[in-house]
Design a protein around this motif. Structure first.
Motif, PDB file in Angstrom:
ATOM      1  N   UNK A  46       0.850  -1.188   0.000  1.00 33.73           N
ATOM      2  CA  UNK A  46       0.000   0.000   0.000  1.00 33.73           C
ATOM      3  C   UNK A  46       0.885   1.237   0.000  1.00 33.73           C
ATOM      4  N   UNK A  47       0.742   2.037  -1.045  1.00 33.83           N
ATOM      5  CA  UNK A  47       1.493   3.284  -1.184  1.00 33.83           C
ATOM      6  C   UNK A  47       0.729   4.388  -0.466  1.00 33.83           C
ATOM      7  N   UNK A  48       1.402   5.092   0.449  1.00 30.36           N
ATOM      8  CA  UNK A  48       0.717   6.109   1.227  1.00 30.36           C
ATOM      9  C   UNK A  48      -0.265   5.472   2.188  1.00 30.36           C
ATOM     10  N   UNK A  55      -5.414  -2.272   6.015  1.00 26.54           N
ATOM     11  CA  UNK A  55      -4.692  -3.538   6.121  1.00 26.54           C
ATOM     12  C   UNK A  55      -5.624  -4.714   6.406  1.00 26.54           C
ATOM     13  N   UNK A  56      -6.633  -4.505   7.238  1.00 26.63           N
ATOM     14  CA  UNK A  56      -7.539  -5.599   7.593  1.00 26.63           C
ATOM     15  C   UNK A  56      -8.278  -6.111   6.360  1.00 26.63           C
ATOM     16  N   UNK A  57      -8.754  -5.207   5.506  1.00 26.57           N
ATOM     17  CA  UNK A  57      -9.457  -5.630   4.292  1.00 26.57           C
ATOM     18  C   UNK A  57      -8.520  -6.364   3.346  1.00 26.57           C
ATOM     19  N   UNK A  82       0.246  -3.171  10.325  1.00 27.47           N
ATOM     20  CA  UNK A  82       0.957  -3.838   9.226  1.00 27.47           C
ATOM     21  C   UNK A  82       2.423  -3.445   9.266  1.00 27.47           C
ATOM     22  N   UNK A  83       3.311  -4.245   8.645  1.00 26.71           N
ATOM     23  CA  UNK A  83       4.719  -3.851   8.528  1.00 26.71           C
ATOM     24  C   UNK A  83       4.830  -2.616   7.635  1.00 26.71           C
ATOM     25  N   UNK A  84       5.653  -1.644   8.042  1.00 26.51           N
ATOM     26  CA  UNK A  84       5.733  -0.385   7.311  1.00 26.51           C
ATOM     27  C   UNK A  84       7.172   0.080   7.177  1.00 26.51           C
TER      28      UNK A  84
END
Length: 232
Positions: A46-48, A55-57, A82-84
Motif C-alpha cells: 500500500x502506497x501512502x 490492512x484488515x481488508x 501492518x509492517x511499514x
C-alpha cells in the motif's frame, strides 16, 4: 527526512477524523474489495498507507499487506496494523518486479507528482500484477467543487487547471489542513497508461454524486510504450 504535512495532524486523523466516520460512507472499502483480485498470501504493497486502516481488508482478501508512507506521524499509528517503512512513493525501497499487488487508497491528491508514483509502482509490480487506485473523484471533488449541499455538487471554474490548493467546502476534513493536488480526469487516465499499466475495470462510490473513482490496472507481461501509442 523532512516533516510531512500529515505529521502535524496524525493524532487528529487517527483519533477524531477516522473516529467520526460511519462505516465506509463513500464506498472506499467497497471499491477496494470490488477491484482487488483475491490473493494467495502474496505481498500487497500500500502506497501512502497512512495509519494502516486498509490492512484488515487486504488480509481478508487473501494478501499479506505492507505499507510505505512519507509521514512518520501516520506510521506511528500504522505499525500496529501492518509492517511499514518510511519512504517517498516516487522512490520505493523495493526491488523491480517483486510484488504481486499494489494499492493506493485516497492518496493521489496528496502526491504532487502522482505520475512518477505510478511509474515506480509499475516498476515494483511483477508482470501480470495488479495495481488498484481508489481516489477522490476528479470530476466532483477538489477546490472547484462545493459539496455543502448533500443532494448536489456545485462545480465552479477551476476543474481544468491542475493545481495544489487548500480550498475546501468544509473545515472538518483534510484538504483545508494539508491541501490537495488536482489532476483532471484525462490527465489521471493518461498517467496510468504512461506508466505502462493496462486499464481493466472501474468503480465509483458515494451518493447521490460520486465522491470516489476507483481503477484497476495491470502490468502487462510484455511492456508496451503507451505514451507513444496513444493519441493525444
Amino acid at each position: 527526512m523532512a516533516i510531512a504535512a500529515y505529521d502535524e495532524i496524525a493524532d487528529w486523523y487517527e483519533e477524531q477524523f477516522l473516529g467520526a466516520q460511519c462505516e465506509d460512507p463513500i464506498g472506499v472499502d467497497n471499491a477496494l474489495r470490488t477491484l482487488l483480485d483475491r490473493g494467495d498470501g502474496g505481498t500487497c504493497l500500500e502506497i501512502g498507507c497512512g495509519t494502516g486502516i486498509h490492512a484488515a481488508s487486504v488480509r481478508e482478501l487473501g494478501w499479506t499487506p505492507i505499507g510505505i508512507d512519507v509521514s512518520a506521524g501516520m506510521l506511528r499509528h500504522a505499525r500496529a496494523r501492518l509492517p511499514v517503512a518510511q519512504a517517498d512513493a516516487r522512490r520505493l525501497p523495493i526491488a523491480d518486479n517483486s510484488v504481486a499487488a499494489v494499492i493506493a487508497m485516497m492518496v493521489h491528491t496528496d502526491m504532487p507528482d502522482y505520475p512518477a508514483v505510478l511509474r515506480d509502482a509499475a516498476r515494483v509490480l511483477r508482470p501480470g500484477g495488479v495495481f488498484v487506485h481508489v481516489g477522490v473523484h476528479p470530476c466532483f471533488c477538489g477546490g472547484f467543487a462545493d459539496r455543502s449541499d448533500g443532494d448536489a455538487v456545485v462545480i465552479r471554474p477551476g476543474y481544468r487547471n491542475g493545481r495544489w490548493t487548500k480550498a475546501s467546502w468544509t473545515d472538518q476534513g483534510l484538504r483545508d489542513k494539508v491541501g490537495a493536488s488536482h489532476l483532471p480526469l484525462p490527465d489521471l487516465m493518461h498517467a496510468f497508461l504512461d506508466a505502462g499499466l493496462l486499464l481493466e475495470r472501474f468503480a465509483e462510490g458515494g451518493a447521490p454524486t460520486p465522491a470516489v473513482l476507483a481503477v484497476r490496472t495491470r502490468k502487462p507481461h510484455e511492456r508496451r510504450d503507451w505514451s507513444v501509442e496513444r493519441t493525444e
